[in-house]
Design a protein around this motif. Structure first.
Motif, PDB file in Angstrom:
ATOM      1  N   ALA A  86       0.821  -1.228   0.231  1.00 34.96           N
ATOM      2  CA  ALA A  86      -0.297  -0.010   0.088  1.00 34.96           C
ATOM      3  C   ALA A  86       0.888   1.247  -0.149  1.00 34.96           C
ATOM      4  N   LEU A  87       1.958   1.319   0.589  1.00 38.35           N
ATOM      5  CA  LEU A  87       2.916   2.540   0.877  1.00 38.35           C
ATOM      6  C   LEU A  87       3.373   2.554  -0.641  1.00 38.35           C
ATOM      7  N   LEU A  88       3.836   1.486  -1.459  1.00 34.48           N
ATOM      8  CA  LEU A  88       4.346   1.497  -2.612  1.00 34.48           C
ATOM      9  C   LEU A  88       3.342   2.222  -3.796  1.00 34.48           C
ATOM     10  N   VAL A  89       2.194   1.720  -3.571  1.00 34.03           N
ATOM     11  CA  VAL A  89       1.081   2.090  -4.272  1.00 34.03           C
ATOM     12  C   VAL A  89       0.836   3.581  -4.173  1.00 34.03           C
ATOM     13  N   TYR A  90       0.885   4.204  -2.841  1.00 33.93           N
ATOM     14  CA  TYR A  90       0.938   5.507  -2.383  1.00 33.93           C
ATOM     15  C   TYR A  90       2.107   6.156  -3.023  1.00 33.93           C
ATOM     16  N   ALA A  91       3.070   5.803  -3.025  1.00 34.87           N
ATOM     17  CA  ALA A  91       4.287   6.514  -3.559  1.00 34.87           C
ATOM     18  C   ALA A  91       4.406   6.318  -4.947  1.00 34.87           C
ATOM     19  N   ALA A  92       3.749   5.256  -5.660  1.00 31.90           N
ATOM     20  CA  ALA A  92       3.520   5.822  -7.230  1.00 31.90           C
ATOM     21  C   ALA A  92       2.602   6.812  -7.514  1.00 31.90           C
ATOM     22  N   VAL A  93       1.461   6.973  -6.870  1.00 32.13           N
ATOM     23  CA  VAL A  93       0.638   7.800  -7.244  1.00 32.13           C
ATOM     24  C   VAL A  93       1.009   9.297  -6.773  1.00 32.13           C
ATOM     25  N   ALA A  94       1.745   9.480  -5.698  1.00 33.02           N
ATOM     26  CA  ALA A  94       2.269  10.793  -5.133  1.00 33.02           C
ATOM     27  C   ALA A  94       3.343  11.352  -6.036  1.00 33.02           C
ATOM     28  N   GLU A  95       4.011  10.285  -6.806  1.00 34.29           N
ATOM     29  CA  GLU A  95       5.502  10.870  -7.511  1.00 34.29           C
ATOM     30  C   GLU A  95       4.814  11.590  -8.655  1.00 34.29           C
ATOM     31  N   CYS A  96       3.932  11.507  -9.267  1.00 37.35           N
ATOM     32  CA  CYS A  96       3.428  12.142 -10.154  1.00 37.35           C
ATOM     33  C   CYS A  96       3.044  13.821 -10.058  1.00 37.35           C
ATOM     34  N   ALA A  97       2.812  13.969  -8.752  1.00 33.36           N
ATOM     35  CA  ALA A  97       2.547  15.430  -8.522  1.00 33.36           C
ATOM     36  C   ALA A  97       3.851  15.934  -7.614  1.00 33.36           C
ATOM     37  N   GLY A  98       4.627  16.779  -8.277  1.00 36.46           N
ATOM     38  CA  GLY A  98       5.680  17.244  -7.453  1.00 36.46           C
ATOM     39  C   GLY A  98       7.226  16.625  -7.699  1.00 36.46           C
ATOM     40  N   TYR A  99       7.084  15.289  -7.303  1.00 33.89           N
ATOM     41  CA  TYR A  99       8.521  14.866  -7.633  1.00 33.89           C
ATOM     42  C   TYR A  99       8.963  14.651  -9.028  1.00 33.89           C
ATOM     43  N   ARG A 100       7.997  14.418  -9.652  1.00 40.60           N
ATOM     44  CA  ARG A 100       8.249  14.208 -11.292  1.00 40.60           C
ATOM     45  C   ARG A 100       9.110  15.631 -11.962  1.00 40.60           C
ATOM     46  N   GLN A 101       8.259  16.635 -11.395  1.00 41.15           N
ATOM     47  CA  GLN A 101       8.564  17.930 -11.951  1.00 41.15           C
ATOM     48  C   GLN A 101      10.064  18.246 -11.401  1.00 41.15           C
ATOM     49  N   LEU A 102      10.301  17.989 -10.301  1.00 36.49           N
ATOM     50  CA  LEU A 102      11.693  18.313  -9.511  1.00 36.49           C
ATOM     51  C   LEU A 102      12.787  17.404 -10.247  1.00 36.49           C
ATOM     52  N   HIS A 103      12.335  16.127 -10.528  1.00 38.75           N
ATOM     53  CA  HIS A 103      13.255  15.374 -11.161  1.00 38.75           C
ATOM     54  C   HIS A 103      13.522  16.151 -12.522  1.00 38.75           C
ATOM     55  N   ALA A 104      12.436  16.409 -13.273  1.00 36.05           N
ATOM     56  CA  ALA A 104      12.719  17.035 -14.770  1.00 36.05           C
ATOM     57  C   ALA A 104      13.591  18.163 -14.362  1.00 36.05           C
ATOM     58  N   TRP A 105      13.596  18.889 -13.399  1.00 35.55           N
ATOM     59  CA  TRP A 105      14.476  20.330 -13.313  1.00 35.55           C
ATOM     60  C   TRP A 105      15.811  19.630 -12.895  1.00 35.55           C
ATOM     61  N   TRP A 106      15.988  18.855 -12.286  1.00 34.14           N
ATOM     62  CA  TRP A 106      17.640  17.964 -12.028  1.00 34.14           C
ATOM     63  C   TRP A 106      18.012  17.643 -13.257  1.00 34.14           C
ATOM     64  N   ARG A 107      17.261  17.055 -14.261  1.00 29.23           N
ATOM     65  CA  ARG A 107      17.548  16.256 -15.402  1.00 29.23           C
ATOM     66  C   ARG A 107      17.958  17.474 -16.340  1.00 29.23           C
ATOM     67  N   LEU A 108      17.248  18.586 -16.599  1.00 28.82           N
ATOM     68  CA  LEU A 108      17.594  19.508 -17.320  1.00 28.82           C
ATOM     69  C   LEU A 108      18.859  20.438 -16.758  1.00 28.82           C
ATOM     70  N   ARG A 109      18.975  20.366 -15.406  1.00 31.06           N
ATOM     71  CA  ARG A 109      20.315  21.147 -14.953  1.00 31.06           C
ATOM     72  C   ARG A 109      21.573  20.190 -15.133  1.00 31.06           C
ATOM     73  N   GLY A 110      21.247  18.677 -15.027  1.00 28.63           N
ATOM     74  CA  GLY A 110      22.495  17.999 -15.553  1.00 28.63           C
ATOM     75  C   GLY A 110      22.737  17.983 -17.146  1.00 28.63           C
ATOM     76  N   LEU A 111      21.622  18.230 -18.097  1.00 25.96           N
ATOM     77  CA  LEU A 111      21.761  18.159 -19.421  1.00 25.96           C
ATOM     78  C   LEU A 111      22.554  19.527 -19.685  1.00 25.96           C
ATOM     79  N   ALA A 112      22.054  20.696 -18.963  1.00 27.06           N
ATOM     80  CA  ALA A 112      22.862  21.914 -19.396  1.00 27.06           C
ATOM     81  C   ALA A 112      24.059  21.831 -18.857  1.00 27.06           C
ATOM     82  N   ALA A 113      24.610  21.379 -17.795  1.00 34.61           N
ATOM     83  CA  ALA A 113      26.002  21.117 -17.371  1.00 34.61           C
ATOM     84  C   ALA A 113      26.692  20.250 -18.447  1.00 34.61           C
ATOM     85  N   ALA A 114      26.182  19.339 -18.824  1.00 43.15           N
ATOM     86  CA  ALA A 114      26.993  18.307 -19.838  1.00 43.15           C
ATOM     87  C   ALA A 114      26.955  19.217 -21.113  1.00 43.15           C
TER      88      ALA A 114
END
Length: 147
Positions: A86-114
């Protein structure tokens, strides 16, 4: 390797797929996060369409993650208790609102640095001046060499 027929499937399919859908996706995701609210504020996008778009986007992402979690559980049975699953299912649903966008920001920063060749690897402890490969793990605030 990319687009090199000598590497067969990896060079002609896998790496071009990775380039298009993984590297550039951070740029597209964050561009959408910035442009979509601007269109809503300027009246280009109606609030009803915005609500449906956000609900479908978050819902589809949560659905895909949830299906992969369920498939993994059916195949490997790694979570013995219902609470863990149940915790894993909760994390799977909660990941889409907030963490996914933050992760995209980190990926963009890494891409720019590369792209700009600004890496932080030289600032890592043990990355220079050791005369050999710098493999190590932090231990008690220090750096331990592993040979």
């Amino acid at each position: 390797m990319i687009f090199n027929a000598g590497y067969r499937k990896v060079g002609l399919l896998v790496l071009p797929f990775y380039l298009v859908f993984e590297l550039i996706s951070a740029v597209v995701e964050l561009l959408a996060v910035a442009v979509f609210p601007a269109g809503l504020a300027l009246g280009v996008i109606s609030p009803e369409v915005a609500l449906v778009f956000v609900a479908c986007g978050l819902g589809y992402g949560a659905f895909l993650t949830l299906v992969s979690v369920i498939a993994e559980e059916l195949a490997y049975h790694r979570y013995p208790s219902l609470r863990d699953f149940a915790l894993l299912v909760y994390a799977a649903v909660a990941e889409c609102a907030g963490y996914r966008q933050l992760h995209a920001w980190w990926r963009l920063r890494g891409l720019a640095a590369a792209v700009l060749r600004r890496g932080a690897w030289a600032a890592e402890p043990g990355a220079e001046g050791q005369g050999g490969p710098a493999f190590g793990v932090p231990a008690r605030g220090g750096h331990v060499q592993v040979r």
